[in-house]
Every structure is written in C-alpha cells, then in structure tokens.
Design an enzyme around this catalytic site. Structure first.
Site, PDB file in Angstrom:
ATOM      1  CD  GLU A  97      -7.776  -2.055   7.760  1.00 22.97           C
ATOM      2  OE1 GLU A  97      -6.642  -2.569   7.784  1.00 22.97           O
ATOM      3  OE2 GLU A  97      -8.746  -2.510   8.392  1.00 22.97           O
ATOM      4  CG  ASP A  98      -4.189  -4.985   6.806  1.00 19.56           C
ATOM      5  OD1 ASP A  98      -5.382  -4.630   6.806  1.00 19.56           O
ATOM      6  OD2 ASP A  98      -3.735  -5.773   7.660  1.00 19.56           O
ATOM      7  CG  ASP A 101     -11.374 -11.231   4.431  1.00 16.43           C
ATOM      8  OD1 ASP A 101     -11.315 -11.761   3.325  1.00 16.43           O
ATOM      9  OD2 ASP A 101     -11.539 -11.892   5.488  1.00 16.43           O
ATOM     10  CG  PHE A 150      -4.582 -16.283   5.491  1.00 15.34           C
ATOM     11  CD1 PHE A 150      -5.652 -15.655   6.122  1.00 15.34           C
ATOM     12  CD2 PHE A 150      -3.311 -16.143   6.042  1.00 15.34           C
ATOM     13  CE1 PHE A 150      -5.458 -14.905   7.278  1.00 15.34           C
ATOM     14  CE2 PHE A 150      -3.114 -15.396   7.199  1.00 15.34           C
ATOM     15  CZ  PHE A 150      -4.192 -14.784   7.815  1.00 15.34           C
ATOM     16  NE  ARG A 163       1.590  -7.905  12.935  1.00 14.97           N
ATOM     17  CZ  ARG A 163       0.278  -7.877  12.730  1.00 14.97           C
ATOM     18  NH1 ARG A 163      -0.204  -7.404  11.602  1.00 14.97           N
ATOM     19  NH2 ARG A 163      -0.548  -8.320  13.652  1.00 14.97           N
TER      20      ARG A 163
HETATM   21  P1  IMP Z   1     -12.695  -7.851   7.582  1.00 14.85           P
HETATM   22  O1  IMP Z   1     -13.413  -7.175   8.692  1.00 14.85           O
HETATM   23  O2  IMP Z   1     -13.163  -9.263   7.371  1.00 14.85           O
HETATM   24  O3  IMP Z   1     -12.667  -7.087   6.282  1.00 14.85           O
HETATM   25  O4  IMP Z   1     -11.240  -8.098   8.107  1.00 14.85           O
HETATM   26  C1  IMP Z   1     -10.183  -7.338   7.822  1.00 14.85           C
HETATM   27  C2  IMP Z   1      -8.999  -7.731   8.685  1.00 14.85           C
HETATM   28  O5  IMP Z   1      -8.812  -9.169   8.743  1.00 14.85           O
HETATM   29  C3  IMP Z   1      -7.758  -7.183   8.035  1.00 14.85           C
HETATM   30  O6  IMP Z   1      -7.515  -5.873   8.462  1.00 14.85           O
HETATM   31  C4  IMP Z   1      -6.710  -8.186   8.472  1.00 14.85           C
HETATM   32  O7  IMP Z   1      -6.211  -7.825   9.729  1.00 14.85           O
HETATM   33  C5  IMP Z   1      -7.458  -9.495   8.579  1.00 14.85           C
HETATM   34  N1  IMP Z   1      -7.283 -10.297   7.337  1.00 14.85           N
HETATM   35  C6  IMP Z   1      -8.206 -10.539   6.391  1.00 14.85           C
HETATM   36  N2  IMP Z   1      -7.718 -11.296   5.401  1.00 14.85           N
HETATM   37  C7  IMP Z   1      -6.415 -11.528   5.716  1.00 14.85           C
HETATM   38  C8  IMP Z   1      -5.342 -12.251   5.067  1.00 14.85           C
HETATM   39  O8  IMP Z   1      -5.460 -12.841   3.978  1.00 14.85           O
HETATM   40  N3  IMP Z   1      -4.152 -12.248   5.723  1.00 14.85           N
HETATM   41  C9  IMP Z   1      -3.954 -11.626   6.914  1.00 14.85           C
HETATM   42  N4  IMP Z   1      -4.925 -10.948   7.557  1.00 14.85           N
HETATM   43  C10 IMP Z   1      -6.145 -10.900   6.958  1.00 14.85           C
HETATM   44 MG    MG Z   2      -6.112  -5.048   9.750  1.00 14.95          MG
END
Ligand code: IMP
Ligand code: MG
Length: 173
Positions: A97-98, A101, A150, A163
């Site tokens: 995963e990238d 959050d 962000f 990206r």
């Molecule tokens: P989570 O379910 O809140 O953990 O969301 C994860 C997803 O939200 C990641 O896979 C990203 O696609 C997106 N995301 C969360 N934080 C960022 C950020 O700082 N920049 C870009 N995308 C983000």
């Molecule tokens: Mg993602």
C-alpha cells in the site's frame, strides 16, 4: 495557489526500499515464494521499486478498491473495483500500500484477503500517519512515519494528479 514542498527525496525513498526489501526477505524461509499484492492506484510505484530490490522468489498481482468520494467520511466499507487474477490459497501474501491513514481501507482489505485462505498475510506501507489512525491495524513493514500532512507523489495523488513525481511532497494550499 497550490504548491508542493519536498518531504522525501527520490534517494531517500530508494534507500529505504532497499532496506525494506532485505528485511522482508529475511522474514521468510529461504526460497519460499512471496506473493505481493499491490493496491492500485497509489501502490504502483512502491510495488515497482520494491520488487526490483527483491530476489527471484517473488510473484505479484494487483487489485483496485474504491476510495470514499471527496468530502465523505470513510465507512471502512471498501468496494473492490478490480480483483486479483489468481487464488491466494496457501500463499505468503504481502499487501503493498502507499499509505495507511485512518487504517480503515487496509483493515478491510486484510479481512477480505485473509478470508481467501492464504498461508500468511503481512502488509507493507511506504508511509504511515499514526496520528490519524481510527482502527488498530497491523502494518509489518513501514517505509516512513510522517506527520498529519497531505502528501502527494510517488503514486499518491490529489485529484489524480502528482502520482508521477519521483519524490514525496507536501501539498500546501
Ligand atoms: P485510510 O483508509 O484512511 O487509511 O485511507 C488510505 C487511503 O487514503 C490511501 O490508500 C490513500 O489513497 C488515501 N490517502 C490518505 N492520506 C493521503 C495523503 O496524504 N495523500 C494522498 N492520499 C492519501
Ligand atoms: Mg490507496
């Protein structure tokens, strides 16, 4: 005006990925196949560099999940937009995963992949924002822990842009 400032350079990312790849490989018996599952689209660049830093016992697949739309809060319910091509049964899986959050997306993904009877499931995230966590999700390999900002680049987008940056930047409005 929107501008970006570099948080992690391309060199820092590549160095960290080389150590992560070595750490991952040490964690499995020698010669055992490791099946990497990248989460599109954000995970594509991390996957590409990670697998090139690993040995020959790596296979890979890709899946795409829906992100919750602009302005809406995550429900933790993730829709699978593109599923995997092959079965996970009996395999050592690493979710790639990238960023983690709130952890809701990852937690849901781990549940659905664990239900497919793999031998093991681990997770590798390039970035983690621990201060944002809403669920206690296990991440076995973390590239960098960052503050609640962000970020874009190296796979991560803002409205589908940025990206392609080879580094990670903070988006400032
Ligand atoms: P989570 O379910 O809140 O953990 O969301 C994860 C997803 O939200 C990641 O896979 C990203 O696609 C997106 N995301 C969360 N934080 C960022 C950020 O700082 N920049 C870009 N995308 C983000
Ligand atoms: Mg993602």
């Amino acid at each position: 005006m929107t501008h970006t400032s570099v948080l992690l350079t391309s060199e820092q990312i590549q160095d960290r990925i080389r150590s992560l790849a070595a750490e991952i490989e040490r964690g499995y018996p020698e010669g055992e196949e490791i099946h990497l599952v990248a989460v599109l689209k954000g995970g594509f660049m991390f996957m590409a560099d990670l697998v090139r830093a690993m040995g020959p016992h790596v296979t890979m697949d890709f899946m795409a999940v829906s992100s919750y739309g602009k302005g809406t809060r995550s429900s933790g319910q993730v829709r699978v937009l593109k599923d995997l091509d092959s079965s996970l049964e009996g395999r050592n899986i690493i979710i790639v995963e990238d960023i983690v959050d709130t952890g809701l997306t990852l937690s849901y993904l781990q549940d659905i992949l664990r239900a497919r009877a793999p031998k093991s499931v681990r997770t590798a995230c390039l970035l983690s924002k621990p201060s944002r966590r809403q669920v206690d999700v296990q991440v076995d390999y973390i590239g960098f822990t960052i503050e609640d900002k962000f970020v874009v680049g190296y796979g991560l987008d803002f409205a589908e842009k940025y990206r392609n940056l080879p580094y990670i930047a903070v988006l400032e409005q």
